[in-house]
Design a protein around this motif. Structure first.
Motif, PDB file in Angstrom:
ATOM      1  N   GLN B  96       0.833  -1.220   0.000  1.00  0.00           N
ATOM      2  CA  GLN B  96       0.000   0.000   0.000  1.00  0.00           C
ATOM      3  C   GLN B  96       0.861   1.261   0.000  1.00  0.00           C
ATOM      4  O   GLN B  96       0.517   2.259  -0.624  1.00  0.00           O
ATOM      5  CB  GLN B  96      -0.870   0.061   1.256  1.00  0.00           C
ATOM      6  CG  GLN B  96      -1.999  -0.952   1.365  1.00  0.00           C
ATOM      7  CD  GLN B  96      -2.639  -0.855   2.759  1.00  0.00           C
ATOM      8  OE1 GLN B  96      -2.846   0.236   3.290  1.00  0.00           O
ATOM      9  NE2 GLN B  96      -2.938  -1.996   3.353  1.00  0.00           N
ATOM     10  N   THR B 182      -2.377  -1.133   7.795  1.00  0.00           N
ATOM     11  CA  THR B 182      -2.811  -0.037   6.906  1.00  0.00           C
ATOM     12  C   THR B 182      -1.837   1.138   6.996  1.00  0.00           C
ATOM     13  O   THR B 182      -1.146   1.313   8.003  1.00  0.00           O
ATOM     14  CB  THR B 182      -4.255   0.411   7.225  1.00  0.00           C
ATOM     15  OG1 THR B 182      -4.705   1.265   6.175  1.00  0.00           O
ATOM     16  CG2 THR B 182      -4.312   1.190   8.537  1.00  0.00           C
ATOM     17  N   THR B 184      -1.870   5.382   5.904  1.00  0.00           N
ATOM     18  CA  THR B 184      -2.630   6.492   5.337  1.00  0.00           C
ATOM     19  C   THR B 184      -1.857   7.790   5.581  1.00  0.00           C
ATOM     20  O   THR B 184      -1.062   7.880   6.511  1.00  0.00           O
ATOM     21  CB  THR B 184      -4.063   6.557   5.910  1.00  0.00           C
ATOM     22  OG1 THR B 184      -4.772   7.612   5.259  1.00  0.00           O
ATOM     23  CG2 THR B 184      -4.058   6.824   7.402  1.00  0.00           C
ATOM     24  N   GLU B 185      -2.056   8.736   4.711  1.00  0.00           N
ATOM     25  CA  GLU B 185      -1.328  10.000   4.839  1.00  0.00           C
ATOM     26  C   GLU B 185      -2.111  11.115   4.160  1.00  0.00           C
ATOM     27  O   GLU B 185      -3.056  10.869   3.407  1.00  0.00           O
ATOM     28  CB  GLU B 185       0.075   9.897   4.198  1.00  0.00           C
ATOM     29  CG  GLU B 185       0.043   9.771   2.678  1.00  0.00           C
ATOM     30  CD  GLU B 185       1.439   9.844   2.044  1.00  0.00           C
ATOM     31  OE1 GLU B 185       2.330   9.111   2.498  1.00  0.00           O
ATOM     32  OE2 GLU B 185       1.613  10.638   1.099  1.00  0.00           O
ATOM     33  N   GLY B 197       1.637  11.263   8.240  1.00  0.00           N
ATOM     34  CA  GLY B 197       1.203   9.937   7.805  1.00  0.00           C
ATOM     35  C   GLY B 197       1.243   8.958   8.961  1.00  0.00           C
ATOM     36  O   GLY B 197       1.950   9.170   9.952  1.00  0.00           O
ATOM     37  N   LEU B 264      -5.657  11.199  11.165  1.00  0.00           N
ATOM     38  CA  LEU B 264      -5.190  10.022  10.425  1.00  0.00           C
ATOM     39  C   LEU B 264      -5.255   8.773  11.278  1.00  0.00           C
ATOM     40  O   LEU B 264      -5.549   7.682  10.783  1.00  0.00           O
ATOM     41  CB  LEU B 264      -3.766  10.263   9.905  1.00  0.00           C
ATOM     42  CG  LEU B 264      -3.669  11.283   8.772  1.00  0.00           C
ATOM     43  CD1 LEU B 264      -2.207  11.644   8.504  1.00  0.00           C
ATOM     44  CD2 LEU B 264      -4.333  10.745   7.504  1.00  0.00           C
ATOM     45  N   ARG B 267      -8.716   7.560  11.241  1.00  0.00           N
ATOM     46  CA  ARG B 267      -9.040   6.955   9.950  1.00  0.00           C
ATOM     47  C   ARG B 267      -8.397   5.572   9.819  1.00  0.00           C
ATOM     48  O   ARG B 267      -8.992   4.645   9.285  1.00  0.00           O
ATOM     49  CB  ARG B 267      -8.576   7.869   8.811  1.00  0.00           C
ATOM     50  CG  ARG B 267      -9.474   9.096   8.700  1.00  0.00           C
ATOM     51  CD  ARG B 267      -9.106   9.991   7.530  1.00  0.00           C
ATOM     52  NE  ARG B 267     -10.068  11.102   7.474  1.00  0.00           N
ATOM     53  CZ  ARG B 267     -10.042  12.069   6.578  1.00  0.00           C
ATOM     54  NH1 ARG B 267      -9.110  12.075   5.640  1.00  0.00           N
ATOM     55  NH2 ARG B 267     -10.953  13.026   6.587  1.00  0.00           N
ATOM     56  N   ALA B 268      -7.160   5.456  10.293  1.00  0.00           N
ATOM     57  CA  ALA B 268      -6.473   4.164  10.198  1.00  0.00           C
ATOM     58  C   ALA B 268      -7.196   3.113  11.041  1.00  0.00           C
ATOM     59  O   ALA B 268      -7.389   1.975  10.604  1.00  0.00           O
ATOM     60  CB  ALA B 268      -5.022   4.314  10.649  1.00  0.00           C
ATOM     61  N   THR B 271     -10.263   2.033   9.284  1.00  0.00           N
ATOM     62  CA  THR B 271      -9.958   1.132   8.171  1.00  0.00           C
ATOM     63  C   THR B 271      -9.749  -0.288   8.673  1.00  0.00           C
ATOM     64  O   THR B 271     -10.295  -1.249   8.135  1.00  0.00           O
ATOM     65  CB  THR B 271      -8.671   1.600   7.453  1.00  0.00           C
ATOM     66  OG1 THR B 271      -8.872   2.918   6.993  1.00  0.00           O
ATOM     67  CG2 THR B 271      -8.337   0.689   6.281  1.00  0.00           C
TER      68      THR B 271
END
Lengths: 166, 277, 793
Positions: B96, B182, B184-185, B197, B264, B267-268, B271
């Motif tokens: 990813q 996971t 994400t950034e 990130g 973030l 959100r992570a 996810t």
């Protein structure tokens, strides 16, 4: 320092299908070598720090930044530039689509852009507009606003897919 | 600008590379994919380097598996990491991560070893291997050494690689069957360095959380990890602030980066939870 | 001379159609010839040592070590160059009070910005020149730097140029009506502070010049990436003390310009001076890093502005206080006061209201000089105007479309004069707005926006009307004393094989000038565009002209080309009539052949006429004129500028957690008069829009308090890239100017003029329910979160 290291490096490679031998300064990047020593001025030097993509050329089948690879590292490599790819007509459909759609204005980004697109389309299929934009996100164009380029790429991808299916 | 290199030599194996480094009187620089080093040379941030080109050392490229871990050669290009099936199956976080790294042409030549040795605090791979609990393998003329990721990144652009040593590869424990990973950034534009990130791994109920672009080096957010293990997400968001030490630059202030880190993390976590359901 | 533009079936109907660009095929094959592609015998390269200080006295330059570098030939200081090159002062008489000190190609005893050239190193390669430049030891004595715009005129701020007395470069106040009374009596007065970020153009091809001096012929030849070859010819001749006729400027392919390449740059003049001293060709290609400190910057403005409206939405007054800081010098020869002046001229542009006051204050500071960059002043004026109009609409609870409808000049109101005293010949604000709303399905989008809002998705719709100044007359520069031609010329000739050659004073930098000229000439003469070869960019070859800037190529250069082509057509037909013993009025030229104009019957191919004229002139009647070369010039005279108009809309989504803006779609309807080549016009608009979007979301040069430029690389100065840019729908309304036969106005800057305001209004539309508003460009994620109150400090 020992004699191991050279400030001029002898290299032998093929460029656009032709064998080339040269002695290059150790710090010279590939695009300067192509432009200054071989007169291949199609690839352009612009930012020289790997951001703009104007220098993109194909090395051993892959699109690379000509400013982030030393000429010395190209020893033994197979290099293709827009001049060679024009001669072989390999990207003829792409070039015609760019002209037809006016996907270039000043043309300074175009050789690099074409080599980036060539790699994307080599994967086959018809990429989405978002995928096209993403793939070209490292190639700067100040003139077009990108939409015409995306259109041209999409058109060629579709045409190739149809030809493949027929 | 035009780079000014002091000299160049290409090594055909690790031993030769190490000997070359030893012969360079301390001004040797290891050149792999060159996607950061040559840019720095072209900007004359680095001049007169003696370049030891390791990019053709075949033993340093590729991905292999053992029963419980993956070995990734230092010269494996980002693009290969992104499409390699073993990595997708056993360390999906790294697969990813590739989507966030720069652009296609850079990913063709840039190598994971180069990215780790460069230790840019805003880069994805250093934080990724930290979250994954990887072991980094370096080799010097005195022999090989293994360094846990936690000890490898020391400061901005500084690692535990000693002078005369070369990073040869990394080992990553294979993901467990219930493991979730996971990354994400947030970046201003696709492929830009992240403003902040987050990498999050959940393994057997335990969390490993690392962040990038919020400190002089990638950070393992141990206090936030403890809160996550307790199941307190908002507690983790709060605790995170003590784990990170962002700075301000022309893209964003430290305050914004702190805010983003919390966003973030949420959100992570979402996810990972979404994947578990 | 009439052309039935309305009839698409007319003969030779190339004007109004998309025809291919003659140079595009070459460029996609990598066969462009940019300055850096040119190599001449005995070529040497120059690299400049640039000041690392914003302000410093230069006590001495030690070049000894640099001269030891292999390949380094010469080192030049400012004093060395000053011996052969005079300094310039960039002022214009009609910009009353504008002042600027003499500027040298290389700083002589004082450097005034980070990046100002302080020495030049000449070597056999650019790499060697850079190696040498790194070893030049300059003894600097740092001086206090002026970096803050708003305090530049304060008593305790040091004066940057002592001879100038203060840091004020220029100030202009325009006042119409009684603004104070109108503000007092209005239903609502809305105030706002706007900031536009300091930008730079980032042409992909860096600034480039190769100058050769041939002492045997006393001839200077400059291969130059420029928009205005004749202007550069004049400048080089004047300051190097050469007759103009001994300076030839050749401009082959140019890799993007956007106004960046229309100025006289110190390092480029220094390159010419060095060529003259050394008697051999010298090349200077700016490195990207030095481009950031030495290409002109633009748009560095802070504005306090007010709008006064009545309950019914009628705009009664606008009051604008604009400040801009232009760096250390006014840029030669166009000056750096134009941008602020344009803000005064263009605010409120689309609207018919009575009371208007605008002031611009232009100050010096120790930063890179600013000057004209694509859409000069427009994005600033449009952001101020359209931002205020949207705020007023929100304040009185009126739809943003409705308030515009109520105030825009009616489409039948022309000729009209704006409160800024701009004269409009004919605009189409209402027709354009109506077309825009239809293209974007405004009502549908509003419904979608409301629906998504319920799900916590924050989308915004922003509209921006604008006017654009094109086809400038001598009122722009000439009356102020600048030798910048507002007139342009075209020579059209027929060669023996019947092919047509057109030589034009306007230039090509990718916008399609040569395609436009080829189709205008093709229609004017009566041949297919493929038989027209266009030559531009050579002062020794083309008619004297201004070049390509201020969206003048099509309107001025195109009209000259049309008139020259029609004159050639008449000359050809005069010969044909004699040869065919027919009346000239009964003949026409169609598709490269002389035909009977009534029946279309072919009478004689042009190559036959060419054969007779050039090789068997003896068979023609004695005394028959046979001038198959015609030149015409064109200049606008009825209006100082041909204003165009348009309206843009942006649809976007704001992530209120991160502050990231995602552009979903963009629309523009514009009226550039006669559209000569629809595809080229659309792509000018699209490219222009994206340049404006860069300013709205990404582009900003940062300096610290000491005048250090902080983000001078492409990794740190963010330009728009493909992944973040939207698809754009373009529409047109055509109101041709009556001043010319062609009826074309300019289209090059409309996109850039309106898109930042459209994005600002869309973001604020998205944020309005949360009580937040942004007015400082670029609208970074952080600025948006701060407006939302999401960040604590």
């Amino acid at each position: 320092m020992t004699g191991l290291f050279r400030d001029k490096v002898d290299i032998a490679l093929t460029v656009n299908g032709e064998p080339v031998e040269a002695r290059v300064p150790a710090g010279q990047h590939l695009v300067d070598f192509l432009r200054a020593s071989l007169g291949l001025t199609g690839a352009h030097a612009s930012c020289e720090h790997g951001v703009c993509g104007a220098c993109t050329v194909q090395v051993d089948g892959k699109a690379v930044r000509g400013c982030l690879m030393l000429a010395a590292q190209a020893d033994g490599a197979e290099v293709w530039t827009v001049e060679g790819l024009s001669d072989t007509a390999e990207i003829n459909d792409l070039q015609e689509a760019f002209v037809e759609r006016n996907a270039l204005q000043c043309g300074f980004c175009t050789p690099g852009m074409l080599i980036a697109v060539k790699e994307l389309l080599a994967g086959g299929g018809v990429p989405s507009r978002a995928e096209i934009r993403e793939h070209l996100s490292g190639n700067y164009c100040r003139c077009t606003g990108y939409e015409a380029i995306v259109d041209a790429v999409e058109t060629v991808a579709r045409a190739r897919a149809e030809r493949g299916a027929a | 600008m035009k780079a000014s290199a002091g000299g160049y030599a290409r090594a055909s194996d690790v031993r030769q590379a190490l000997e070359m480094l030893a012969a360079s009187d301390g001004s040797g620089r290891v050149l792999a994919g060159g996607q950061s080093l040559i840019a720095a040379m072209n900007m004359r941030l680095s001049t007169g380097d003696i370049l030891v080109d390791i990019s053709r050392i075949e033993e340093l490229a590729g991905v292999r598996e053992t029963s419980d871990s993956l070995w990734i050669g230092a010269l494996t290009p980002h693009a290969e990491i992104g499409r390699n099936a073993l990595i997708r199956d056993h360390a999906p976080l790294l697969s990813q991560a590739v989507g966030f790294i720069a652009h296609a042409a850079i990913r063709n030549r840039g190598t994971i070893g180069g990215a780790l040795a460069h230790a840019d605090p805003a880069a994805e791979f250093p934080a990724g291997v930290l979250a994954l609990g990887a072991t980094l393998h370096v080799e010097g003329l005195d022999g090989p050494r293994d360094i846990p990721a936690e000890d490898f990144f020391q400061d901005i652009f500084e690692t535990a690689i000693d002078d005369g040593e070369i990073l040869t590869g990394i080992s990553i424990p294979k993901a467990a069957s219930d493991e979730r990973q996971t990354i994400t950034e947030v970046a201003r534009r696709s492929g830009d360095y992240a403003l902040a990130g987050v990498c999050l791994v959940k393994r057997s109920g335990k969390h490993r959380l690392s962040l990038f672009s919020v400190a002089p080096k990638p950070v393992l957010a141990v206090q936030a990890m403890a809160e996550l293990d307790r199941g307190d997400i908002e507690g983790a968001v709060r605790a995170l602030q003590a784990d990170i030490d962002p700075s301000s630059d022309t893209q964003a202030t430290a305050t914004y980066r702190r805010h983003l880190a919390g966003i973030l993390l949420r959100r992570a976590v979402a996810t990972i939870q979404g994947e578990s359901e | 001379m009439t052309i039935q533009f309305g009839n698409p079936d007319r003969p030779n109907s190339y004007i109004g159609k998309t025809v291919p660009r003659p140079n595009a095929k070459r460029l996609v094959q990598g066969r462009g010839i940019y300055v850096d592609d040119i190599v001449l015998p005995r070529l040497v390269h120059v690299a400049f040592v640039r000041s690392p200080f914003a302000h410093a006295k230069i006590n001495g330059i030690d070049a000894a070590e640099a001269l030891n570098v292999k390949g380094v030939l010469r080192v030049f200081s400012g004093a060395d160059i000053a011996k052969v090159c005079t300094p310039w002062v960039a002022v214009l008489a009609h910009l009353k009070g504008l002042k600027s000190p003499p500027e040298y190609p290389i700083a002589v005893d004082r450097a005034c910005w980070v990046g100002e050239p302080v020495a030049a190193v000449v070597a056999t390669s650019r790499a060697a020149a850079e190696d040498g430049a790194a070893l030049i030891d300059v003894d600097y004595e740092p001086l206090a730097a002026v970096t803050e715009m708003m305090t530049a005129l304060d008593a305790d701020t040091p004066v940057l140029h002592a001879d100038m007395g203060d840091n004020l470069a220029f100030q202009r106040l325009h006042e119409q009506g009684d603004v104070d009374a109108a503000l007092k009596s209005a239903h609502k007065v809305i105030s706002a502070r706007f900031v536009t970020g300091r930008h730079t153009g980032v042409t992909l091809e860096p600034r480039s010049i190769l100058v050769d001096w041939n002492p045997a012929e006393e001839q200077m030849t400059a291969y130059h990436a420029t928009q205005a070859p004749h202007m550069i010819q004049t400048a080089l001749a004047k300051h190097l003390d050469l007759p103009e006729g001994r300076v030839r400027v050749i401009c082959e392919d140019v890799g993007g310009s956007y106004g960046i390449k229309v100025h006289v740059y110190p390092d480029e003049v220094a390159t010419a001076a060095i060529a003259k001293i050394m008697g051999r060709p010298v090349k200077f290609v700016a490195d990207r890093l030095e481009s950031f400190t030495s290409d002109i910057h633009a748009r560095d403005h802070e504005i306090e502005a007010k709008i006064a409206v009545q309950e019914d939405g009628t705009i009664v007054a606008m009051d604008v206080d604009d400040w801009t800081a232009i760096g250390a010098y006014s840029v030669y020869p166009r000056t750096s006061a134009i941008e602020g002046n344009q803000v005064v001229n263009l605010c409120g542009g689309p609207y018919n209201f009575k009371h208007y006051r605008a002031k611009t204050t232009v100050v010096f500071q120790n930063k890179t000089p600013t000057c004209q960059y694509r859409a000069v002043g427009h994005p600033i004026a449009v952001a101020i105007t359209e931002g205020l109009v949207d705020m007023a609409a929100a304040e009185i609870g009126m739809d943003p479309v409705e308030i515009r409808r109520r105030n825009m000049f009616r489409d039948d109101a022309y000729p009209a004069t704006s409160p800024a005293n701009m004269r409009f010949e004919g605009l189409s604000h209402h027709a354009s707005l109506n077309k825009l709303l239809e293209l974007m399905d405004y009502d549908g989008l509003r419904a979608e926006q409301a629906e998504l809002r319920k799900q916590g998705i924050h989308r915004g719709i922003g509209i921006a009307s604008f006017i654009e100044l094109t086809n400038p007359s001598p009122f722009m520069y000439g009356i102020g004393g600048a030798r910048i031609s507002a007139q342009d010329g075209c020579t059209v000739r027929m060669d023996p094989d019947g092919s047509i050659v057109a030589l034009s004073g306007v230039t090509e930098q990718g916008q399609g000038t040569e395609a436009m000229l080829s189709q205008v000439v093709a229609e004017g003469v009566g041949v297919p565009p493929s038989r027209v070869r266009v030559i531009t960019g050579d002062t020794q070859v083309t008619p004297y002209g201004g070049g390509t800037w201020a969206s003048r190529g099509a309107g001025i250069g195109g009209e000259a080309a049309l008139q020259a082509a029609r004159a050639l057509r008449d000359s050809i037909l005069e010969v044909a009539a004699a040869m065919l013993q027919s009346e000239q009025s009964k003949l026409d030229i169609r598709d490269g052949a002389v035909v009977d104009s009534a029946t279309g019957e072919a009478r004689m191919p042009l190559e036959e006429l060419g054969r007779i004229v050039y090789f068997r002139g003896d068979t023609l009647p004695k005394g028959l004129p046979r001038e198959l070369v015609q030149t015409r010039h064109y200049i606008t005279s009825d209006y100082p500028f041909a204003f165009t108009n348009g309206v843009q809309a942006s649809y976007l989504e704001v992530d209120t957690d991160t502050g990231i803006v995602k552009l979903l779609k963009h629309w523009c309807v514009e009226d550039c008069g006669r559209v000569i080549n629809p595809q080229l016009v659309d792509e000018q608009i699209r490219g222009g829009i994206v340049q404006g979007l860069g300013g709205a979301l990404f582009e900003e040069i940062h300096y610290d308090a000491d005048g250090q430029l902080l983000n001078g690389s492409m990794a740190d100065y963010l330009v728009p890239m493909a992944a973040e840019m939207p698809d754009m729908i373009i529409g047109h309304v055509e109101t041709p100017t009556q001043e010319s036969v062609l009826g074309a106005k300019g289209a090059g800057e409309a996109g850039t003029a309106g898109s930042p305001a459209a994005v600002m209004n869309a973001i604020n539309d998205a944020l309005r329910p949360m009580g937040a508003q942004v007015t400082e460009m670029p609208f970074t994620p952080e600025r948006i979160l701060r407006a939302l109150g999401a960040l604590k400090d």
